[in-house]
Design an enzyme around this catalytic site. Structure first.
Site, PDB file in Angstrom:
ATOM      1  N   HIS A  36       0.932  -1.146   0.059  1.00 47.86           N
ATOM      2  CA  HIS A  36       0.006   0.024   0.138  1.00 47.86           C
ATOM      3  C   HIS A  36       0.827   1.359  -0.110  1.00 47.86           C
ATOM      4  CE1 HIS A  36       0.453  -0.788   4.504  1.00 47.86           C
ATOM      5  NE2 HIS A  36       1.189   0.188   4.260  1.00 47.86           N
TER       6      HIS A  36
HETATM    7  C1  T46 Z   1       2.416   0.440   7.087  1.00 41.91           C
HETATM    8  C2  T46 Z   1       3.241  -0.465   7.340  1.00 41.91           C
HETATM    9  C3  T46 Z   1       4.548  -0.104   7.472  1.00 41.91           C
HETATM   10  C4  T46 Z   1      -5.354  -0.585  13.084  1.00 41.91           C
HETATM   11  O1  T46 Z   1      -6.386  -0.958  13.227  1.00 41.91           O
HETATM   12  N1  T46 Z   1      -4.472   0.529  13.573  1.00 41.91           N
HETATM   13  C5  T46 Z   1      -3.214   0.705  13.299  1.00 41.91           C
HETATM   14  O2  T46 Z   1      -2.581   1.447  13.847  1.00 41.91           O
HETATM   15  C6  T46 Z   1      -2.505   0.127  12.422  1.00 41.91           C
HETATM   16  C7  T46 Z   1      -1.033   0.310  11.724  1.00 41.91           C
HETATM   17  C8  T46 Z   1      -3.225  -0.885  11.524  1.00 41.91           C
HETATM   18  N2  T46 Z   1      -4.674  -1.256  11.984  1.00 41.91           N
HETATM   19  C9  T46 Z   1      -5.423  -2.404  11.512  1.00 41.91           C
HETATM   20  C10 T46 Z   1      -5.453  -2.061   9.917  1.00 41.91           C
HETATM   21  C11 T46 Z   1      -5.689  -3.453   9.582  1.00 41.91           C
HETATM   22  O3  T46 Z   1      -7.125  -3.963   9.608  1.00 41.91           O
HETATM   23  O4  T46 Z   1      -4.646  -3.635  11.383  1.00 41.91           O
HETATM   24  C12 T46 Z   1      -4.788  -4.513  10.295  1.00 41.91           C
HETATM   25  C13 T46 Z   1      -3.492  -4.908   9.741  1.00 41.91           C
HETATM   26  O5  T46 Z   1      -3.037  -3.548   9.003  1.00 41.91           O
HETATM   27  P1  T46 Z   1      -2.204  -3.774   7.751  1.00 41.91           P
HETATM   28  O6  T46 Z   1      -2.638  -4.876   6.924  1.00 41.91           O
HETATM   29  O7  T46 Z   1      -2.352  -2.493   6.897  1.00 41.91           O
HETATM   30  O8  T46 Z   1      -0.716  -4.121   8.135  1.00 41.91           O
HETATM   31  P2  T46 Z   1       0.650  -3.914   7.565  1.00 41.91           P
HETATM   32  O9  T46 Z   1       1.748  -4.776   8.241  1.00 41.91           O
HETATM   33  O10 T46 Z   1       0.398  -4.490   5.981  1.00 41.91           O
HETATM   34  O11 T46 Z   1       0.997  -2.538   7.215  1.00 41.91           O
HETATM   35  C14 T46 Z   1       1.306  -1.722   8.357  1.00 41.91           C
HETATM   36  C15 T46 Z   1       0.448  -0.432   8.518  1.00 41.91           C
HETATM   37  O12 T46 Z   1      -0.831  -0.572   8.401  1.00 41.91           O
HETATM   38  C16 T46 Z   1       0.934   0.494   7.323  1.00 41.91           C
HETATM   39  O13 T46 Z   1       0.414   1.931   7.631  1.00 41.91           O
HETATM   40  O14 T46 Z   1       2.876   1.299   6.432  1.00 41.91           O
HETATM   41  O15 T46 Z   1       2.632  -1.230   8.419  1.00 41.91           O
END
Ligand code: T46
Length: 137
Positions: free
Chosen positions: A49
């Site tokens: 993303h």
């Molecule tokens: C990024 C990379 C480096 C929340 O509810 N609160 C939060 O503060 C975060 C970070 C995520 N979430 C939720 C959103 C999704 O439902 O946690 C779930 C997993 O998030 P995501 O699939 O986006 O996780 P990554 O590891 O792919 O990405 C994360 C961060 O979301 C993103 O901003 O830049 O780490």
């Protein structure tokens, strides 16, 4: 595209190391949120993303994590494996994080609160934001 920050560290062979970072001295923005990603099986790739407005600093506090960055024009790769080094990921950069070793721990310092509407999770949508000049200053 890759902006690395080397954090101040007190190194000691006898008692171990201590790394510290101070807002506005070592980091240009106030941290509104910190989160960490862990227990990720070796080889798993997360991310995929870009953020519209959010700036973040990524640090591998343990293990090795490969970060792929893509600003729509060029692609860069950085290996994070030192807890005293971070990279700044600015808005408009498509990024993935590949967890290379078991027990890798990714710590993220974010300039703003969580907001799902700031995410662009489709690469085609990311390219169309680029084409429209969304991130041009
Ligand atoms: C990024 C990379 C480096 C929340 O509810 N609160 C939060 O503060 C975060 C970070 C995520 N979430 C939720 C959103 C999704 O439902 O946690 C779930 C997993 O998030 P995501 O699939 O986006 O996780 P990554 O590891 O792919 O990405 C994360 C961060 O979301 C993103 O901003 O830049 O780490």
């Amino acid at each position: 595209m890759i902006k690395t920050i080397k954090f101040k560290t007190i190194y000691s062979d006898e008692v171990g190391n201590l790394t510290f970072l101070e807002i506005f001295k070592d980091i240009a923005f106030p941290i509104k949120r910190m989160y960490y990603v862990y227990n990720v099986p070796k080889g798993v790739r997360r991310g995929n993303h870009a953020h519209k407005e959010l700036t973040q600093i990524l640090i591998a506090l343990n293990g090795t994590i490969r970060i792929n960055l893509d600003n729509g024009v060029e692609k860069e790769l950085v290996i994070l494996s030192d807890p005293d080094v971070g990279i700044i990921v600015e808005p408009g950069v498509w990024h993935t994080m590949e967890f290379i070793t078991d027990q890798a721990l990714l710590c993220v310092l974010a300039a703003d609160y969580y907001d799902e509407s700031d995410y662009i999770r489709s690469y085609n949508e990311f390219l169309s934001y680029m084409d429209k000049g969304y991130w041009k200053k």
